[in-house]
Every structure is written in C-alpha cells, then in structure tokens.
Design a protein around this motif. Structure first.
Motif, PDB file in Angstrom:
ATOM      1  N   SER A   5       0.826  -1.210   0.000  1.00 35.31           N
ATOM      2  CA  SER A   5       0.000   0.000   0.000  1.00 35.31           C
ATOM      3  C   SER A   5       0.856   1.253   0.000  1.00 35.31           C
ATOM      4  CB  SER A   5      -0.932  -0.001   1.221  1.00 35.31           C
ATOM      5  OG  SER A   5      -1.778  -1.125   1.204  1.00 35.31           O
ATOM      6  N   ALA A   6       1.908   1.264   0.820  1.00 38.07           N
ATOM      7  CA  ALA A   6       2.789   2.435   0.860  1.00 38.07           C
ATOM      8  C   ALA A   6       3.482   2.640  -0.480  1.00 38.07           C
ATOM      9  CB  ALA A   6       3.823   2.250   1.976  1.00 38.07           C
ATOM     10  N   ARG A   7       3.882   1.510  -1.117  1.00 43.97           N
ATOM     11  CA  ARG A   7       4.554   1.610  -2.413  1.00 43.97           C
ATOM     12  C   ARG A   7       3.607   2.156  -3.483  1.00 43.97           C
ATOM     13  NH1 ARG A   7       5.817  -3.385  -2.922  1.00 43.97           N
ATOM     14  NH2 ARG A   7       4.282  -3.952  -4.510  1.00 43.97           N
ATOM     15  N   LEU A   9       1.065   4.177  -2.995  1.00 38.66           N
ATOM     16  CA  LEU A   9       0.894   5.605  -2.757  1.00 38.66           C
ATOM     17  C   LEU A   9       2.090   6.385  -3.283  1.00 38.66           C
ATOM     18  CD1 LEU A   9      -0.622   5.653   0.848  1.00 38.66           C
ATOM     19  CD2 LEU A   9      -1.777   6.248  -1.291  1.00 38.66           C
ATOM     20  N   GLN A  10       3.299   5.832  -3.102  1.00 38.89           N
ATOM     21  CA  GLN A  10       4.488   6.500  -3.634  1.00 38.89           C
ATOM     22  C   GLN A  10       4.460   6.515  -5.159  1.00 38.89           C
ATOM     23  OE1 GLN A  10       8.182   4.664  -2.522  1.00 38.89           O
ATOM     24  NE2 GLN A  10       9.441   6.296  -3.415  1.00 38.89           N
ATOM     25  N   LEU A  11       4.026   5.406  -5.757  1.00 39.23           N
ATOM     26  CA  LEU A  11       3.910   5.332  -7.216  1.00 39.23           C
ATOM     27  C   LEU A  11       2.928   6.377  -7.734  1.00 39.23           C
ATOM     28  CD1 LEU A  11       4.259   4.036 -10.021  1.00 39.23           C
ATOM     29  CD2 LEU A  11       2.568   2.299  -9.331  1.00 39.23           C
ATOM     30  N   LEU A  12       1.767   6.480  -7.083  1.00 40.39           N
ATOM     31  CA  LEU A  12       0.775   7.457  -7.510  1.00 40.39           C
ATOM     32  C   LEU A  12       1.311   8.875  -7.374  1.00 40.39           C
ATOM     33  CD1 LEU A  12      -2.079   8.084  -8.460  1.00 40.39           C
ATOM     34  CD2 LEU A  12      -2.830   7.980  -6.069  1.00 40.39           C
ATOM     35  N   SER A  13       2.041   9.142  -6.292  1.00 39.06           N
ATOM     36  CA  SER A  13       2.621  10.473  -6.091  1.00 39.06           C
ATOM     37  C   SER A  13       3.614  10.800  -7.198  1.00 39.06           C
ATOM     38  CB  SER A  13       3.304  10.537  -4.726  1.00 39.06           C
ATOM     39  OG  SER A  13       3.940  11.791  -4.548  1.00 39.06           O
ATOM     40  N   LEU A  14       4.436   9.840  -7.582  1.00 43.07           N
ATOM     41  CA  LEU A  14       5.409  10.077  -8.658  1.00 43.07           C
ATOM     42  C   LEU A  14       4.698  10.324  -9.990  1.00 43.07           C
ATOM     43  CD1 LEU A  14       8.072   7.347  -7.781  1.00 43.07           C
ATOM     44  CD2 LEU A  14       8.344   9.823  -7.577  1.00 43.07           C
ATOM     45  N   LEU A  15       3.671   9.558 -10.281  1.00 45.16           N
ATOM     46  CA  LEU A  15       2.952   9.744 -11.543  1.00 45.16           C
ATOM     47  C   LEU A  15       2.260  11.101 -11.608  1.00 45.16           C
ATOM     48  CD1 LEU A  15       1.381   6.189 -12.008  1.00 45.16           C
ATOM     49  CD2 LEU A  15       3.210   7.214 -13.370  1.00 45.16           C
ATOM     50  N   GLN A  16       1.851  11.634 -10.463  1.00 43.66           N
ATOM     51  CA  GLN A  16       1.152  12.911 -10.439  1.00 43.66           C
ATOM     52  C   GLN A  16       2.093  14.103 -10.464  1.00 43.66           C
ATOM     53  OE1 GLN A  16      -1.375  12.487  -6.941  1.00 43.66           O
ATOM     54  NE2 GLN A  16      -3.150  12.139  -8.237  1.00 43.66           N
ATOM     55  N   THR A  17       3.385  13.898 -10.332  1.00 40.55           N
ATOM     56  CA  THR A  17       4.317  15.024 -10.296  1.00 40.55           C
ATOM     57  C   THR A  17       5.308  15.000 -11.441  1.00 40.55           C
ATOM     58  OG1 THR A  17       5.780  13.752  -8.849  1.00 40.55           O
ATOM     59  CG2 THR A  17       4.196  15.247  -7.787  1.00 40.55           C
ATOM     60  N   THR A  36       7.091  -6.257 -10.863  1.00 35.36           N
ATOM     61  CA  THR A  36       6.292  -5.758  -9.736  1.00 35.36           C
ATOM     62  C   THR A  36       5.673  -4.409 -10.066  1.00 35.36           C
ATOM     63  OG1 THR A  36       7.689  -6.918  -8.139  1.00 35.36           O
ATOM     64  CG2 THR A  36       6.376  -5.086  -7.299  1.00 35.36           C
ATOM     65  N   LEU A  37       6.430  -3.572 -10.769  1.00 40.68           N
ATOM     66  CA  LEU A  37       5.905  -2.267 -11.167  1.00 40.68           C
ATOM     67  C   LEU A  37       4.671  -2.428 -12.042  1.00 40.68           C
ATOM     68  CD1 LEU A  37       6.063   0.817 -11.457  1.00 40.68           C
ATOM     69  CD2 LEU A  37       7.691   0.472 -13.333  1.00 40.68           C
ATOM     70  N   ARG A  38       4.710  -3.380 -12.983  1.00 38.48           N
ATOM     71  CA  ARG A  38       3.549  -3.587 -13.858  1.00 38.48           C
ATOM     72  C   ARG A  38       2.326  -4.015 -13.046  1.00 38.48           C
ATOM     73  NH1 ARG A  38       7.588  -5.709 -17.338  1.00 38.48           N
ATOM     74  NH2 ARG A  38       7.191  -7.851 -16.605  1.00 38.48           N
ATOM     75  N   ARG A  39       2.538  -4.857 -12.037  1.00 44.78           N
ATOM     76  CA  ARG A  39       1.408  -5.279 -11.195  1.00 44.78           C
ATOM     77  C   ARG A  39       0.838  -4.096 -10.406  1.00 44.78           C
ATOM     78  NH1 ARG A  39       4.601 -10.032  -9.905  1.00 44.78           N
ATOM     79  NH2 ARG A  39       5.110  -9.091  -7.880  1.00 44.78           N
ATOM     80  N   ASP A  40       1.714  -3.232  -9.895  1.00 44.50           N
ATOM     81  CA  ASP A  40       1.244  -2.057  -9.154  1.00 44.50           C
ATOM     82  C   ASP A  40       0.463  -1.118 -10.053  1.00 44.50           C
ATOM     83  OD1 ASP A  40       4.117  -1.715  -6.901  1.00 44.50           O
ATOM     84  OD2 ASP A  40       2.356  -3.022  -6.848  1.00 44.50           O
TER      85      ASP A  40
END
Length: 323
Positions: A5-7, A9-17, A36-40
């Motif tokens: 879950s924390a990862r 949220l970090q992924l979403l934050s990076l995509l939004q910036t 793993t990135l593709r699954r996230d």
C-alpha cells in the motif's frame, strides 16, 4: 500488505508530479522489479486511475485525464467546487497561498474529465470576482499550463506584450512561477534571446507547450523570488521611495516581500523601506497597513501626497486640517 500500500501511494505520487516516467527509472525509484511495477500499475488502473503505458526498450508510464475522477472521496460537485476555489486562491484572492493553489490546481485538472472541466470553465466565464486592490488578473488555466511546463521541463511558446506596448512571440525554457505583490511572474530562459527573463503573466497570451524538453540551467540568483525582486528594482519607475518606519524588522520585511521592496534595519530600532513605484497610492496603502509612525525620506511628492490625503481624511471625519 502495508508495504504494498505504501509503495502504491508512492507510485501514484510520482505519476502525479511528472509528465512521463520511463519504466526502468520508475522501478528504480520504487526499488522494485519492472514486473512488480507492472502489477502495481494494474492495481492503480483497477482503482480507476488512468495510467497509460508504452512498450519497448524506452517504454514507460504516464497518468492522464480519464472519463471519471479517480477515487479521491469526491463526487462531481465537490471536484468542481475544489477546482473553482483553487482558481480563486491562485488569482490572489487569498493572500499567501497563491503558489500552493497553482500546484494543487495543476494536479486536479490533470485528472479531471472534460465534462467537469467545461463546468469549471463556465463558472469562471460567467462570474465576476470582486477582489480588493484592483490589481491585474490572470487566467488560472494559463497559470496551470505554465506550472506544468515548469514541472515537466518543457519549452513554452506564447505571445507577450512589453511595457511599451510592443508585442512579440517568445520561446522559453520555464523555471518557476513567482507571486509577488499583486502580480504573477514567470522566470524563464529566453531560448531565442539567450538570457534569463521575467514575464508578467497578465501580459502573456496563449501559452502552449511545444513538446520539446530541456535541462534546467542554473539561475543567477539565490532563488526565483529574489531574481524577480532584483529585476523589478532595476526597472525605470516614476518614483524611488525611501521611508523610515518605526516598526519591527520582521513586520517591515513581510511588507517588503509583498510589495517588491527592500528593507534595512536602523541602529535606533527603525527600518528603512525602499520601493520603486509608478503610483504613490500603492505606497500610501502599504504604509497605512503597517499602522506605525513613519517619516518620508524621499521623494517630496510622496510627502505632499500623504499630506493631502491626510487632510481629506480629516475633513471626512469632521475635523479641520492643521494649517
């Protein structure tokens, strides 16, 4: 599950910036494998976040606007209300949060579907804000375009009207947006004139990104706000103002930052405020907001203006002006 879950949220934050993330770079930032990135990313899509993917060696991911708002616990009415409120704050109606509002507005508009954008634009077009101060207004859509270009290191082209009324088309590498006084300024490297420039946002029209990215240059100042203040202080103005104010240094410095002036502490506890202005009314308003004793050093026109203004106020109060 907590780590996952924390990862995410970090992924979403990076995509939004960031405008675009290569897959390898994004996986490295998250310290996971590309599998793993593709699954996230698939998990984010299942939650409603529209993430585009490109395949191949140079493949990557990009968050785009979709057909519905992502699950931010907001319905359509709330999303529109937030966007309108951020537009108002970005325009300077709420002092001190203009730049934060632009950043937040950029993120909201990035994922807002077209049908909601049209509603926000309609509210902006058919409402009349009554903002005190009479300063120039700027289009919040233009601000978001400029902010996104600064964030993504993407070249901009726009039409610009100079102080003398001449009009030119500029191609720039945007660096930062600065809110100073009643105005917004874009700090950018002029790609065709080969130098750093400041542009008043209310004087530029039709800003558009070109699709060409660049590497940020080193700004010849401590920060963008200081760069704008230095440029403004060198511009020719009608009046060079110096006023000695009997007020705490921190309070006068706050005023100087807002008005684009400078302040120097005196040995007797006073402060020397310096400003370059075209209108004395603005200086009088700033001094009145301090509610402190002040002495005009220069110019004489300011002393005459304050004296005449004070006499009018005395007459309005039913008192006789001193001879």
């Amino acid at each position: 599950m907590a780590n996952t879950s924390a990862r995410m949220l970090q992924l979403l934050s990076l995509l939004q910036t960031h405008r675009y993330w290569p897959g390898g770079e994004l996986a490295e930032r998250l310290e996971v494998s590309e599998r793993t990135l593709r699954r996230d990313v698939d998990r984010l899509r299942d939650l409603g976040y529209p993430v585009d993917a490109s395949r191949g060696v140079a493949g990557g991911y990009q968050l785009r606007s979709g057909g519905a708002m992502p699950p931010l616990l907001l319905d359509d009415e709330e999303a529109v209300a937030i966007a309108v409120g951020l537009r108002t704050a970005a325009g300077g109606a709420v002092d001190g949060i203009e730049e934060t509002s632009v950043r937040a507005l950029t993120k909201v508009i990035q994922v807002m579907p077209p049908r909601l954008r049209r509603r926000v634009d309609a509210l902006r077009s058919f409402t009349v804000p009554a903002v005190f101060g009479g300063g120039p207004t700027v289009d919040a859509v233009a601000l978001t375009v400029l902010a996104q270009a600064c964030r993504d290191d993407e070249r901009l082209r726009f039409d610009y009207t100079a102080r003398d009324g001449s009009r030119t088309t500029r191609l720039v590498e945007p660096h930062r947006l600065v809110s100073l006084g009643r105005r917004w300024y874009l700090v950018a490297w002029d790609a065709e004139r080969h130098g750093w420039r400041t542009f008043r946002v209310d004087r530029l029209a039709e800003p558009a990104v070109t699709g060409a990215t660049f590497r940020q240059r080193e700004l010849p100042a401590a920060d963008a706000a200081e760069f704008v203040r230095e440029r403004l202080s060198s511009l020719p103005t009608r009046y060079r103002v110096e006023v000695r104010v009997q007020a705490p240094l921190a309070e006068v410095e706050r005023l100087a930052r807002y008005a684009g002036g400078t302040v120097e502490a005196g040995a007797d506890g006073s402060c020397l405020l310096r400003m370059n202005v075209d209108e004395l009314e603005w200086v009088a308003f700033m001094l009145a907001s301090l509610a402190a004793e002040a002495e005009v050093v220069e110019p004489p026109e300011l002393a005459d203006f304050l004296r005449a203004t004070g006499e009018r106020f005395l007459r309005a109060a039913g008192a006789q002006a001193p001879r």
